[in-house]
Design a protein around this motif. Sequence first.
Motif, PDB file in Angstrom:
ATOM      1  N   THR A  74       0.946  -1.341  -0.204  1.00 33.14           N
ATOM      2  CA  THR A  74      -0.042   0.337   0.464  1.00 33.14           C
ATOM      3  C   THR A  74       0.915   0.995  -0.472  1.00 33.14           C
ATOM      4  OG1 THR A  74      -1.443  -1.346   1.555  1.00 33.14           O
ATOM      5  CG2 THR A  74      -1.882   0.960   1.309  1.00 33.14           C
ATOM      6  N   ALA A  75       0.717   2.951  -1.103  1.00 31.90           N
ATOM      7  CA  ALA A  75       1.169   4.266  -0.784  1.00 31.90           C
ATOM      8  C   ALA A  75       0.215   4.826  -0.376  1.00 31.90           C
ATOM      9  CB  ALA A  75       2.519   3.353  -1.595  1.00 31.90           C
ATOM     10  N   ALA A  76       1.230   5.504  -0.147  1.00 30.67           N
ATOM     11  CA  ALA A  76      -0.416   6.794   0.106  1.00 30.67           C
ATOM     12  C   ALA A  76       0.839   8.096  -0.969  1.00 30.67           C
ATOM     13  CB  ALA A  76      -0.502   7.287   0.680  1.00 30.67           C
ATOM     14  N   VAL A  77       0.354   8.907  -1.222  1.00 34.06           N
ATOM     15  CA  VAL A  77       0.923  10.395  -2.025  1.00 34.06           C
ATOM     16  C   VAL A  77      -0.350  11.328  -0.984  1.00 34.06           C
ATOM     17  CG1 VAL A  77      -0.146  10.225  -3.918  1.00 34.06           C
ATOM     18  CG2 VAL A  77       2.432  11.957  -3.558  1.00 34.06           C
ATOM     19  N   ILE A  78       0.579  12.661  -0.694  1.00 38.30           N
ATOM     20  CA  ILE A  78      -0.097  13.957  -0.009  1.00 38.30           C
ATOM     21  C   ILE A  78       0.215  14.758  -0.504  1.00 38.30           C
ATOM     22  CG2 ILE A  78      -0.647  12.271   2.094  1.00 38.30           C
ATOM     23  CD1 ILE A  78       1.107  15.103   2.867  1.00 38.30           C
ATOM     24  N   GLU A  79      -0.388  15.996  -0.667  1.00 45.86           N
ATOM     25  CA  GLU A  79      -0.297  17.453  -1.211  1.00 45.86           C
ATOM     26  C   GLU A  79      -0.531  18.493   0.374  1.00 45.86           C
ATOM     27  OE1 GLU A  79      -0.007  21.367  -3.871  1.00 45.86           O
ATOM     28  OE2 GLU A  79      -1.882  19.669  -4.441  1.00 45.86           O
ATOM     29  N   PHE A  80       0.294  18.689   0.816  1.00 41.41           N
ATOM     30  CA  PHE A  80       0.632  19.288   2.633  1.00 41.41           C
ATOM     31  C   PHE A  80       1.080  21.079   1.777  1.00 41.41           C
ATOM     32  CE2 PHE A  80       2.540  19.835   7.244  1.00 41.41           C
ATOM     33  CZ  PHE A  80       1.715  21.044   7.053  1.00 41.41           C
ATOM     34  N   ASN A  81       0.592  21.985   2.016  1.00 43.62           N
ATOM     35  CA  ASN A  81       0.591  23.174   1.605  1.00 43.62           C
ATOM     36  C   ASN A  81       0.945  24.004   2.737  1.00 43.62           C
ATOM     37  OD1 ASN A  81      -1.608  22.917  -0.948  1.00 43.62           O
ATOM     38  ND2 ASN A  81       0.349  22.536  -2.013  1.00 43.62           N
ATOM     39  N   ALA A  99       4.658  12.293   8.344  1.00 41.76           N
ATOM     40  CA  ALA A  99       3.282  11.966   8.807  1.00 41.76           C
ATOM     41  C   ALA A  99       2.030  11.958   8.993  1.00 41.76           C
ATOM     42  CB  ALA A  99       4.266  12.544  10.733  1.00 41.76           C
ATOM     43  N   PHE A 100       2.163  13.028   7.747  1.00 44.13           N
ATOM     44  CA  PHE A 100       0.829  12.884   7.098  1.00 44.13           C
ATOM     45  C   PHE A 100       0.893  11.957   6.158  1.00 44.13           C
ATOM     46  CE2 PHE A 100       0.086  17.896   8.102  1.00 44.13           C
ATOM     47  CZ  PHE A 100       0.252  17.684   9.792  1.00 44.13           C
ATOM     48  N   ALA A 101       1.594  11.663   5.258  1.00 47.34           N
ATOM     49  CA  ALA A 101       1.540  10.862   4.351  1.00 47.34           C
ATOM     50  C   ALA A 101       1.774   9.319   4.844  1.00 47.34           C
ATOM     51  CB  ALA A 101       2.676  10.530   3.195  1.00 47.34           C
ATOM     52  N   GLU A 102       2.038   9.194   5.902  1.00 44.83           N
ATOM     53  CA  GLU A 102       1.840   7.127   6.795  1.00 44.83           C
ATOM     54  C   GLU A 102       0.766   7.631   6.955  1.00 44.83           C
ATOM     55  OE1 GLU A 102       4.254   4.973   7.458  1.00 44.83           O
ATOM     56  OE2 GLU A 102       6.010   6.343   6.999  1.00 44.83           O
ATOM     57  N   ALA A 103       0.476   8.536   7.560  1.00 47.64           N
ATOM     58  CA  ALA A 103      -1.758   8.604   8.645  1.00 47.64           C
ATOM     59  C   ALA A 103      -2.199   7.980   6.850  1.00 47.64           C
ATOM     60  CB  ALA A 103      -1.508   9.764   8.961  1.00 47.64           C
ATOM     61  N   ALA A 104      -2.031   8.962   5.247  1.00 55.22           N
ATOM     62  CA  ALA A 104      -2.481   8.610   4.774  1.00 55.22           C
ATOM     63  C   ALA A 104      -3.158   6.704   3.555  1.00 55.22           C
ATOM     64  CB  ALA A 104      -2.116   9.356   3.259  1.00 55.22           C
ATOM     65  N   LEU A 105      -1.510   5.583   4.858  1.00 58.59           N
ATOM     66  CA  LEU A 105      -1.779   4.392   4.415  1.00 58.59           C
ATOM     67  C   LEU A 105      -3.303   3.984   4.559  1.00 58.59           C
ATOM     68  CD1 LEU A 105       1.945   3.842   5.489  1.00 58.59           C
ATOM     69  CD2 LEU A 105       0.582   3.934   2.929  1.00 58.59           C
ATOM     70  N   ASP A 106      -3.799   4.481   5.917  1.00 57.36           N
ATOM     71  CA  ASP A 106      -5.128   4.430   6.385  1.00 57.36           C
ATOM     72  C   ASP A 106      -6.369   5.001   6.423  1.00 57.36           C
ATOM     73  OD1 ASP A 106      -3.917   1.017   6.920  1.00 57.36           O
ATOM     74  OD2 ASP A 106      -2.758   2.839   8.309  1.00 57.36           O
ATOM     75  N   ALA A 107      -6.248   6.365   5.356  1.00 59.88           N
ATOM     76  CA  ALA A 107      -7.171   6.705   5.640  1.00 59.88           C
ATOM     77  C   ALA A 107      -7.478   7.208   4.253  1.00 59.88           C
ATOM     78  CB  ALA A 107      -6.461   8.036   6.176  1.00 59.88           C
ATOM     79  N   GLU A 108      -9.030   7.477   3.803  1.00 59.48           N
ATOM     80  CA  GLU A 108      -9.683   7.773   3.199  1.00 59.48           C
ATOM     81  C   GLU A 108      -9.658   9.060   2.474  1.00 59.48           C
ATOM     82  OE1 GLU A 108     -10.790   6.668   0.347  1.00 59.48           O
ATOM     83  OE2 GLU A 108     -10.623   3.997   1.139  1.00 59.48           O
ATOM     84  N   GLY A 109      -9.405   9.641   1.582  1.00 58.69           N
ATOM     85  CA  GLY A 109      -9.413  11.248   1.154  1.00 58.69           C
ATOM     86  C   GLY A 109      -9.160  12.583   2.547  1.00 58.69           C
ATOM     87  N   VAL A 110      -9.344  13.248   2.143  1.00 56.73           N
ATOM     88  CA  VAL A 110      -8.469  14.299   2.791  1.00 56.73           C
ATOM     89  C   VAL A 110      -9.131  14.440   4.161  1.00 56.73           C
ATOM     90  CG1 VAL A 110      -8.260  16.862   3.542  1.00 56.73           C
ATOM     91  CG2 VAL A 110      -7.873  16.081   0.718  1.00 56.73           C
ATOM     92  N   ALA A 148      -3.370   0.352  -4.055  1.00 54.90           N
ATOM     93  CA  ALA A 148      -2.696  -1.062  -3.052  1.00 54.90           C
ATOM     94  C   ALA A 148      -2.927  -2.052  -4.144  1.00 54.90           C
ATOM     95  CB  ALA A 148      -4.040  -1.161  -1.570  1.00 54.90           C
ATOM     96  N   VAL A 149      -1.591  -3.641  -3.497  1.00 53.10           N
ATOM     97  CA  VAL A 149      -1.852  -4.260  -4.746  1.00 53.10           C
ATOM     98  C   VAL A 149      -1.800  -5.369  -3.251  1.00 53.10           C
ATOM     99  CG1 VAL A 149      -1.110  -3.015  -6.894  1.00 53.10           C
ATOM    100  CG2 VAL A 149       0.800  -4.407  -4.709  1.00 53.10           C
ATOM    101  N   SER A 150      -2.577  -6.578  -4.121  1.00 51.21           N
ATOM    102  CA  SER A 150      -2.333  -7.844  -3.120  1.00 51.21           C
ATOM    103  C   SER A 150      -1.583  -8.586  -3.397  1.00 51.21           C
ATOM    104  CB  SER A 150      -3.671  -8.849  -3.798  1.00 51.21           C
ATOM    105  OG  SER A 150      -3.891  -9.463  -4.832  1.00 51.21           O
ATOM    106  N   GLU A 151      -0.928  -8.127  -4.584  1.00 53.26           N
ATOM    107  CA  GLU A 151       0.724  -9.078  -4.584  1.00 53.26           C
ATOM    108  C   GLU A 151       1.164  -8.045  -5.510  1.00 53.26           C
ATOM    109  OE1 GLU A 151       2.689 -12.920  -6.016  1.00 53.26           O
ATOM    110  OE2 GLU A 151       0.135 -12.797  -6.729  1.00 53.26           O
ATOM    111  N   GLY A 152       2.671  -7.760  -5.012  1.00 55.09           N
ATOM    112  CA  GLY A 152       3.300  -6.930  -6.132  1.00 55.09           C
ATOM    113  C   GLY A 152       3.498  -5.743  -5.838  1.00 55.09           C
ATOM    114  N   VAL A 153       3.985  -4.165  -6.069  1.00 52.92           N
ATOM    115  CA  VAL A 153       4.841  -3.351  -5.241  1.00 52.92           C
ATOM    116  C   VAL A 153       3.808  -2.473  -5.536  1.00 52.92           C
ATOM    117  CG1 VAL A 153       6.744  -4.361  -5.104  1.00 52.92           C
ATOM    118  CG2 VAL A 153       6.235  -2.713  -7.367  1.00 52.92           C
ATOM    119  N   VAL A 154       3.724  -1.145  -5.061  1.00 55.20           N
ATOM    120  CA  VAL A 154       2.804   0.251  -5.652  1.00 55.20           C
ATOM    121  C   VAL A 154       4.987   1.194  -5.246  1.00 55.20           C
ATOM    122  CG1 VAL A 154       1.301   2.574  -4.950  1.00 55.20           C
ATOM    123  CG2 VAL A 154       0.819   0.054  -4.001  1.00 55.20           C
ATOM    124  N   ALA A 155       5.389   1.157  -6.383  1.00 55.14           N
ATOM    125  CA  ALA A 155       6.727   1.933  -6.271  1.00 55.14           C
ATOM    126  C   ALA A 155       6.311   3.608  -6.504  1.00 55.14           C
ATOM    127  CB  ALA A 155       7.142   1.916  -7.943  1.00 55.14           C
TER     128      ALA A 155
END
Length: 311
Positions: A74-81, A99-110, A148-155
């Motif tokens: 699982t991977a996430a990307v955020i824009e923090f302005n 820290a906010f990007a890490e939090a986004a791994l388990d959160a939906e949307g802003v 997120a992918v069940s098998e593989g990577v999110v580069a």
Amino acid sequence: MAEITAALVKELREKSGAGMMDCKKALVETGGDVEAAMDWLRTKGLSKAAKKSDRVAAEGLVAVASREDGKGETAAVIEFNAETDFVARNELFQNAAKAFAEAALDAEGVEGVNAATLSGGKTVQDEVTNLIATIGENMQVRRVARHAVSEGVVASYVHNSVAPSLGRIGVLVALEGAADKALLRDLGRKIGMHIAATAPLSLNTDDLDPVAVERERAVLTEKAKEDGRPENMIAKIVDGQIAKFQKDVVLSKQPFVMNPDQTIEQLVADSGKEFGAEIKLTGFTRMALGEGVEKAAEPDFAAEVASMTGG
């Protein structure tokens, strides 16, 4: 002492613009007196955040985070302005973005990210409010994307990096398959570099926004008319140009920047054969800092001086 209810905390938060935890603490310290709590927040510098909320925040950082989930990722990307590039170089701001990007791994949307709880017990929104009060600029988590992918990577790939996982452009590339993860990650990073450079609009032709296609068709049709093309040939000419447009903006059809003789679609297929396992490119996100934000025009001091002196 008055009971510190959720409604009381909400009232103080709306008046002060401070975070929920700070509002609750202020009410506890002042026995539930909202006006006294406002003064308490002001003495701590925490109510200043509300006054800065209407300032344009178009600078800052894009941050990425990822984790392995068994065979998948699982991977996430955020824009923090923030308002200035100077603040983006601040260590407090950079650590918060991570820290906010890490939090986004388990959160939906802003909204989900803003409500997420950080390791210290504060929510992301409370931490943003504290940073506004501490640093003195308007800030916000503006955008969030997750794959997120069940098998593989999110580069991931970060362009114009200022620190690991932090920069001005962040790209996520989801690759599903049973191939070696190190090989998949390297492939994903290369595709991420391509995406950062070419800014595709969609993964496949079918995913392309019909509104974008029709807008392009309308522009091309008008141009063909202005160029004096025969009326009965315009539709056919525009169809050909639309096909070229789709090739230019659809990731799978784009020529790979490192090998223009090979499309991204072919690159993934050929890599699967090389790695000994079928690979599917299932999604991507390209997030560039400040996209779509209307920035205030910088004062043209030279023009002002010229007008004052008659030059």
